[in-house]
Design an enzyme around this catalytic site. Structure first.
Site, PDB file in Angstrom:
ATOM      1  N   ARG A 278     -43.471 -44.832  93.601  1.00  0.00           N
ATOM      2  CA  ARG A 278     -42.114 -44.997  94.163  1.00  0.00           C
ATOM      3  C   ARG A 278     -42.025 -44.552  95.627  1.00  0.00           C
ATOM      4  O   ARG A 278     -40.978 -44.057  96.066  1.00  0.00           O
ATOM      5  CB  ARG A 278     -41.059 -44.262  93.322  1.00  0.00           C
ATOM      6  CG  ARG A 278     -41.010 -44.653  91.876  1.00  0.00           C
ATOM      7  CD  ARG A 278     -40.596 -46.111  91.636  1.00  0.00           C
ATOM      8  NE  ARG A 278     -40.874 -46.459  90.265  1.00  0.00           N
ATOM      9  CZ  ARG A 278     -41.991 -47.092  89.862  1.00  0.00           C
ATOM     10  NH1 ARG A 278     -42.900 -47.499  90.741  1.00  0.00           N
ATOM     11  NH2 ARG A 278     -42.189 -47.356  88.603  1.00  0.00           N
TER      12      ARG A 278
ATOM     13  N   SER B   1     -33.002 -45.281  87.049  1.00  0.00           N
ATOM     14  CA  SER B   1     -33.492 -43.925  86.776  1.00  0.00           C
ATOM     15  C   SER B   1     -33.266 -43.068  88.010  1.00  0.00           C
ATOM     16  O   SER B   1     -33.768 -43.391  89.080  1.00  0.00           O
ATOM     17  CB  SER B   1     -34.989 -43.946  86.481  1.00  0.00           C
ATOM     18  OG  SER B   1     -35.212 -44.690  85.322  1.00  0.00           O
TER      19      SER B   1
ATOM     20  N   GLU C  22     -35.387 -39.826  92.476  1.00  0.00           N
ATOM     21  CA  GLU C  22     -36.013 -41.072  92.921  1.00  0.00           C
ATOM     22  C   GLU C  22     -35.034 -41.784  93.864  1.00  0.00           C
ATOM     23  O   GLU C  22     -35.421 -42.409  94.835  1.00  0.00           O
ATOM     24  CB  GLU C  22     -36.290 -41.955  91.691  1.00  0.00           C
ATOM     25  CG  GLU C  22     -36.858 -43.308  92.026  1.00  0.00           C
ATOM     26  CD  GLU C  22     -37.218 -44.111  90.765  1.00  0.00           C
ATOM     27  OE1 GLU C  22     -37.790 -43.545  89.815  1.00  0.00           O
ATOM     28  OE2 GLU C  22     -36.919 -45.308  90.761  1.00  0.00           O
TER      29      GLU C  22
HETATM   30  C1  LIG Z   1     -30.201 -50.922  86.200  1.00  0.00           C
HETATM   31  C2  LIG Z   1     -31.308 -50.557  87.149  1.00  0.00           C
HETATM   32  C3  LIG Z   1     -32.625 -50.649  86.760  1.00  0.00           C
HETATM   33  C4  LIG Z   1     -33.659 -50.302  87.630  1.00  0.00           C
HETATM   34  N1  LIG Z   1     -34.942 -50.413  87.192  1.00  0.00           N
HETATM   35  C5  LIG Z   1     -35.957 -50.099  88.028  1.00  0.00           C
HETATM   36  C6  LIG Z   1     -37.308 -50.208  87.590  1.00  0.00           C
HETATM   37  O1  LIG Z   1     -37.606 -50.581  86.464  1.00  0.00           O
HETATM   38  N2  LIG Z   1     -38.286 -49.881  88.477  1.00  0.00           N
HETATM   39  C7  LIG Z   1     -38.001 -49.460  89.741  1.00  0.00           C
HETATM   40  O2  LIG Z   1     -38.943 -49.189  90.516  1.00  0.00           O
HETATM   41  N3  LIG Z   1     -36.726 -49.356  90.177  1.00  0.00           N
HETATM   42  C8  LIG Z   1     -35.702 -49.671  89.366  1.00  0.00           C
HETATM   43  N4  LIG Z   1     -34.419 -49.549  89.801  1.00  0.00           N
HETATM   44  C9  LIG Z   1     -34.137 -49.047  91.167  1.00  0.00           C
HETATM   45  C10 LIG Z   1     -34.021 -50.124  92.260  1.00  0.00           C
HETATM   46  O3  LIG Z   1     -33.610 -51.373  91.723  1.00  0.00           O
HETATM   47  C11 LIG Z   1     -35.346 -50.315  93.001  1.00  0.00           C
HETATM   48  O4  LIG Z   1     -35.761 -49.110  93.611  1.00  0.00           O
HETATM   49  C12 LIG Z   1     -35.223 -51.391  94.088  1.00  0.00           C
HETATM   50  O5  LIG Z   1     -36.518 -51.643  94.600  1.00  0.00           O
HETATM   51  C13 LIG Z   1     -34.311 -51.002  95.252  1.00  0.00           C
HETATM   52  O6  LIG Z   1     -34.079 -52.172  96.033  1.00  0.00           O
HETATM   53  P1  LIG Z   1     -32.697 -52.372  96.830  1.00  0.00           P
HETATM   54  O7  LIG Z   1     -32.774 -53.664  97.556  1.00  0.00           O
HETATM   55  O8  LIG Z   1     -31.538 -52.194  95.940  1.00  0.00           O
HETATM   56  O9  LIG Z   1     -32.816 -51.189  97.871  1.00  0.00           O
HETATM   57  P2  LIG Z   1     -31.650 -50.234  98.398  1.00  0.00           P
HETATM   58  O10 LIG Z   1     -31.181 -49.348  97.288  1.00  0.00           O
HETATM   59  O11 LIG Z   1     -30.627 -51.020  99.130  1.00  0.00           O
HETATM   60  O12 LIG Z   1     -32.475 -49.382  99.441  1.00  0.00           O
HETATM   61  C14 LIG Z   1     -33.513 -48.517  99.040  1.00  0.00           C
HETATM   62  C15 LIG Z   1     -34.291 -48.145 100.311  1.00  0.00           C
HETATM   63  O13 LIG Z   1     -34.994 -49.303 100.762  1.00  0.00           O
HETATM   64  C16 LIG Z   1     -34.714 -49.524 102.142  1.00  0.00           C
HETATM   65  N5  LIG Z   1     -34.767 -50.958 102.403  1.00  0.00           N
HETATM   66  C17 LIG Z   1     -34.027 -51.921 101.801  1.00  0.00           C
HETATM   67  N6  LIG Z   1     -34.348 -53.136 102.315  1.00  0.00           N
HETATM   68  C18 LIG Z   1     -35.303 -52.920 103.257  1.00  0.00           C
HETATM   69  C19 LIG Z   1     -36.032 -53.764 104.162  1.00  0.00           C
HETATM   70  N7  LIG Z   1     -35.830 -55.103 104.224  1.00  0.00           N
HETATM   71  N8  LIG Z   1     -36.932 -53.196 104.990  1.00  0.00           N
HETATM   72  C20 LIG Z   1     -37.139 -51.850 104.972  1.00  0.00           C
HETATM   73  N9  LIG Z   1     -36.478 -50.991 104.166  1.00  0.00           N
HETATM   74  C21 LIG Z   1     -35.564 -51.531 103.312  1.00  0.00           C
HETATM   75  C22 LIG Z   1     -33.338 -48.943 102.366  1.00  0.00           C
HETATM   76  O14 LIG Z   1     -33.144 -48.589 103.729  1.00  0.00           O
HETATM   77  C23 LIG Z   1     -33.350 -47.741 101.457  1.00  0.00           C
HETATM   78  O15 LIG Z   1     -33.885 -46.630 102.110  1.00  0.00           O
HETATM   79  C24 LIG Z   1     -33.364 -49.881  88.949  1.00  0.00           C
HETATM   80  C25 LIG Z   1     -32.033 -49.796  89.365  1.00  0.00           C
HETATM   81  C26 LIG Z   1     -31.014 -50.137  88.483  1.00  0.00           C
HETATM   82  C27 LIG Z   1     -29.599 -50.050  88.971  1.00  0.00           C
END
Ligand SMILES: Cc1cc2nc3c(=O)[nH]c(=O)nc-3n(C[C@H](O)[C@H](O)[C@H](O)COP(=O)(O)OP(=O)(O)OC[C@H]3O[C@@H](n4cnc5c(N)ncnc54)[C@H](O)[C@@H]3O)c2cc1C
Length: 308
Positions: free
Chosen positions: A177, A227, A297
């Site tokens: 992560r 999580s 996380e």
């Molecule tokens: C119901 C649910 C289930 C989930 N299951 C999982 C799972 O099974 N496994 C898992 O790993 N995660 C899981 N997650 C967490 C989450 O979906 C992941 O971490 C996902 O990768 C975050 O992506 P996001 O676009 O929402 O990022 P955001 O939450 O918008 O941002 C996270 C970070 O990424 C950065 N970021 C976003 N876009 C970019 C870009 N283009 N360039 C550089 N930095 C960027 C942001 O600045 C921020 O610091 C889950 C979340 C939920 C709500």
């Protein structure tokens, strides 16, 4: 410090005014439905615009934040100063041989679906992760034994100097992560996923199986950030929280899910401060009961709400 009206003027020289929202509530753009207003919420429409915005923010020292789908972020109720950039206009996915090349604002779920359509295997694990491609690289998102690191070949990024670079996946230091994207300040533009030719029925069966597991265990009916805590060495965060009798305990509109103890849900119009208070309550209780420090996380960013 540059005044906000000058920031607006400079931004409007770079991108269409329709793509600049002022005092825009972040909760309208996050999966968690939390977060106060951003001074400027911008949605560039070309790579050149992204580069120009980064150069302007650096040169004028305006705070700059990237937002994906907000599924791993809690933005405090006071919002975010400066510029928040969303790659929501970059959603194209194309095939090149056995690779899928996805723009950063595409949902990783959609890329996983596209892989199924193209009979390509390797992204089944991502079929239920509700983030963007950019967020998935930043977090090295993973599930059920798979992670981005296993199939990422290259990433195209804009660096802090506003230059476009193509990097081998090994240059991103992908770990559990984590990646070096925050430290390097990269903006992910594109991800090249190297996949293997597969069988539609087998790929679909695996995705259906993972979806079933997710839907039966996770409280997907409420907004959340998934999580909240990383897996502490030798333990499972969810089990520690369950054994601490915290399920169903809440503050304001946020509570520890009764369905999955590792999730905190926005059950009823929670504020970010409710949500953060529940995180702290869980950390404190687990520390007292089991002596284990739960590391988050999920990222928490932005300002506290100022009290009048
Ligand atoms: C119901 C649910 C289930 C989930 N299951 C999982 C799972 O099974 N496994 C898992 O790993 N995660 C899981 N997650 C967490 C989450 O979906 C992941 O971490 C996902 O990768 C975050 O992506 P996001 O676009 O929402 O990022 P955001 O939450 O918008 O941002 C996270 C970070 O990424 C950065 N970021 C976003 N876009 C970019 C870009 N283009 N360039 C550089 N930095 C960027 C942001 O600045 C921020 O610091 C889950 C979340 C939920 C709500």
């Amino acid at each position: 410090m540059v005044e906000n009206h000058s920031i607006y003027q400079e931004l409007s020289k770079i991108i269409a005014e329709d793509n600049i929202l002022v005092d825009e509530y972040i909760k309208n753009h996050t999966y968690t439905q939390l977060g106060g207003a951003a001074d400027f919420f911008v949605t560039p429409a070309s790579v050149a615009e992204v580069q120009e915005i980064v150069r302007f923010a650096n040169q004028a020292q305006v705070p700059f934040t990237l937002l994906g789908n907000g599924s791993n972020l809690i933005v405090r109720d006071g919002g975010i100063r400066g510029i928040v950039m969303s790659p929501k206009r970059f959603t194209a996915v194309r095939r090149d041989g056995n690779k899928l090349i996805a723009e950063s604002g595409a949902r990783i779920i959609d890329v996983s679906e596209r892989a199924l359509e193209e009979k390509l295997s390797g992204l089944e694990f991502a079929c239920g992760i509700p983030g963007t491609v950019g967020g998935a690289l930043y977090m090295n998102a993973g599930a059920y034994g798979g992670e981005v690191k296993d199939c990422l070949d290259k990433a195209v990024v804009v660096n802090q100097a506003g230059e476009v670079q193509t990097l081998d996946a090994t240059k991103l230091d992908l770990g559990y992560r984590t990646s070096n994207i925050p430290e390097k300040g990269y903006i992910v533009l594109e991800a090249h996923f190297a996949l293997q030719p597969g069988n539609t029925d087998e790929i679909k069966a695996e995705m259906d199986n993972l979806t079933f597991k997710r839907e039966s265990k996770q409280p997907l009916e409420y907004p959340s950030c998934g999580s909240v805590f990383k897996r502490p060495p030798g333990y499972f965060a969810g089990k520690l929280i369950q054994d601490s009798d915290l399920q169903g305990k809440g503050i304001g509109g946020a509570e520890v899910s009764t369905k999955h103890a590792g999730f905190i849900v926005n059950r009823n119009n929670a504020t970010a401060s409710d949500y953060i208070a529940v995180i702290e309550m869980v950390q404190q209780t687990v520390k007292e009961k089991f002596g284990v420090e739960l590391e988050r996380e999920v990222r928490i960013i932005g300002d506290e709400l100022e009290s009048n």
